[in-house]
Design a protein around this motif. Structure first.
Motif: not given
Length: 71
Positions: A17, A40-43, A65-67, A70
């Motif tokens: 995050g 690590s994050g989505r944006s 990049a990771a969610d 998910s």
């Protein structure tokens, strides 16, 4: 001393995050304490800003990049 207490040289931190407001602040604090940081994050756009800031400090920072939410 207090500064030795937060000396993270030779340590690597993973901030899940890390592209959010709190995660980004934690990542920068860890960098300033000497750690190598993986965020690590989505944006990706927010990550690029953090990468620039971290590298401007002469620190090693990486983005994955990771969610985490998910399925």
């Amino acid at each position: 001393s207090m500064t030795d207490m937060f000396d993270l040289r030779d340590e690597t931190a993973l901030v899940i995050g890390g592209t959010g407001a709190l995660g980004g602040a934690m990542a920068m604090a860890l960098l300033r304490s000497g750690a190598k940081v993986v965020i690590s994050g989505r944006s990706e756009s927010k990550a690029l800003r953090l990468l620039e800031e971290g590298r401007a400090l002469g620190r090693q920072i990486t983005f994955i990049a990771a969610d985490a939410l998910s399925k």
